[in-house]
Design a protein around this motif. Structure first.
Motif, PDB file in Angstrom:
ATOM      1  N   GLN A  28     103.238  53.761  45.107  1.00 27.41           N
ATOM      2  CA  GLN A  28     102.229  54.160  44.175  1.00 27.41           C
ATOM      3  C   GLN A  28     100.861  54.815  44.884  1.00 27.41           C
ATOM      4  N   ALA A  29     100.626  55.666  43.498  1.00 26.92           N
ATOM      5  CA  ALA A  29      99.946  56.935  44.305  1.00 26.92           C
ATOM      6  C   ALA A  29      98.564  56.447  44.534  1.00 26.92           C
ATOM      7  N   GLY A  30      97.857  57.361  45.609  1.00 26.67           N
ATOM      8  CA  GLY A  30      96.305  55.860  45.903  1.00 26.67           C
ATOM      9  C   GLY A  30      96.122  56.345  45.059  1.00 26.67           C
ATOM     10  N   PHE A  31      94.562  55.307  45.423  1.00 26.69           N
ATOM     11  CA  PHE A  31      93.596  55.157  44.035  1.00 26.69           C
ATOM     12  C   PHE A  31      92.815  56.773  44.682  1.00 26.69           C
ATOM     13  N   GLU A 100      93.615  52.130  48.602  1.00 28.76           N
ATOM     14  CA  GLU A 100      94.571  51.223  48.491  1.00 28.76           C
ATOM     15  C   GLU A 100      93.924  51.012  47.695  1.00 28.76           C
ATOM     16  N   GLY A 101      92.541  51.203  46.696  1.00 28.00           N
ATOM     17  CA  GLY A 101      91.568  49.921  45.725  1.00 28.00           C
ATOM     18  C   GLY A 101      90.578  49.549  46.067  1.00 28.00           C
ATOM     19  N   VAL A 129      88.083  44.959  43.943  1.00 25.68           N
ATOM     20  CA  VAL A 129      89.561  45.265  44.422  1.00 25.68           C
ATOM     21  C   VAL A 129      90.120  45.777  42.909  1.00 25.68           C
ATOM     22  N   LEU A 130      91.123  47.421  42.556  1.00 24.06           N
ATOM     23  CA  LEU A 130      91.283  47.698  41.690  1.00 24.06           C
ATOM     24  C   LEU A 130      92.406  46.719  41.754  1.00 24.06           C
ATOM     25  N   VAL A 131      92.942  46.344  39.917  1.00 20.87           N
ATOM     26  CA  VAL A 131      94.553  45.638  39.791  1.00 20.87           C
ATOM     27  C   VAL A 131      95.087  46.290  39.265  1.00 20.87           C
ATOM     28  N   SER A 132      94.298  47.324  38.731  1.00 19.94           N
ATOM     29  CA  SER A 132      95.314  48.782  37.860  1.00 19.94           C
ATOM     30  C   SER A 132      94.268  49.663  38.111  1.00 19.94           C
ATOM     31  N   ARG A 133      94.631  50.706  37.114  1.00 19.18           N
ATOM     32  CA  ARG A 133      94.160  51.879  37.014  1.00 19.18           C
ATOM     33  C   ARG A 133      92.985  51.745  35.545  1.00 19.18           C
ATOM     34  N   ARG A 134      92.887  50.474  34.935  1.00 23.89           N
ATOM     35  CA  ARG A 134      91.894  49.349  34.234  1.00 23.89           C
ATOM     36  C   ARG A 134      91.239  49.148  34.374  1.00 23.89           C
ATOM     37  N   ALA A 135      91.564  48.005  35.238  1.00 24.04           N
ATOM     38  CA  ALA A 135      90.888  46.838  35.475  1.00 24.04           C
ATOM     39  C   ALA A 135      90.784  46.596  36.842  1.00 24.04           C
ATOM     40  N   PHE A 161      86.053  42.977  35.366  1.00 27.40           N
ATOM     41  CA  PHE A 161      85.924  44.764  35.062  1.00 27.40           C
ATOM     42  C   PHE A 161      86.733  45.209  34.345  1.00 27.40           C
ATOM     43  N   VAL A 162      86.844  45.545  32.743  1.00 25.48           N
ATOM     44  CA  VAL A 162      88.388  46.497  32.225  1.00 25.48           C
ATOM     45  C   VAL A 162      87.843  47.636  31.768  1.00 25.48           C
TER      46      VAL A 162
END
Length: 166
Positions: A28-31, A100-101, A129-135, A161-162
């Motif tokens: 995973q590319a870093g956030f 790490e998000g 904490v991000l669970v994806s790049r959208r949420a 949040f999303v």
């Protein structure tokens, strides 16, 4: 070369190719703050606690916030329910995020024009904490007056949040 050697050689080539491709899929590319850009819908629910008495006050909210991808919350609006009283509030703020998000956001919250204040303008910190790049999901950190003074409230809320669809 015999057929067995060629078959084993082919299996190793396929296996090596699979590992190379899987490595790219699993890494995973870093956030970065650029991953938080656009308008997000959010909600939270929990409790405000009066520090002096320990009295719990139920609180929940829904809203939208716009993030610029450079660490600024340019606009946020929420409908806040505090012990059954619903008001509209607005805010701006900042956010940070690590690779790490994991991050935090600080909001300066004001009642929307024409709305009665439930508490004075506040500075509220949320950790997420991000669970994806959208949420993502988060928890409250602190709540104080916008000028930094203690207002005698502890915030214990959970949020999600999303990013809204374009």
């Amino acid at each position: 070369m015999d057929d067995r050697f060629m078959a084993i050689h082919s299996i190793f080539k396929v296996f090596a190719l699979g590992l190379a491709l899987a490595g790219g899929a699993f890494s995973q590319a870093g956030f970065t703050s650029r991953d938080l850009r656009g308008t997000y819908a959010f909600n939270f629910q929990g409790t405000l606690i009066r520090a002096a008495t320990g009295a719990p006050i139920p609180v929940s909210a829904v809203g939208v916030m716009t993030l610029d991808g450079d660490g600024k919350i340019t606009k946020a609006t929420r409908l806040l329910n505090v012990a059954g009283q619903v008001i509209r509030e607005t805010s701006t703020g900042t956010y940070t995020i690590n690779s790490e998000g994991v991050g935090s956001a600080t909001f300066i919250v004001l009642p929307a024009e024409g709305e009665p204040p439930v508490v004075p303008p506040t500075r509220e910190v949320f950790h997420f904490v991000l669970v994806s790049r959208r949420a993502g999901m988060g928890i409250s950190g602190s709540i104080v007056a916008a000028n930094g003074q203690d207002i005698g409230l502890l915030s214990v809320v959970k949020s999600d949040f999303v990013r809204q669809e374009d």
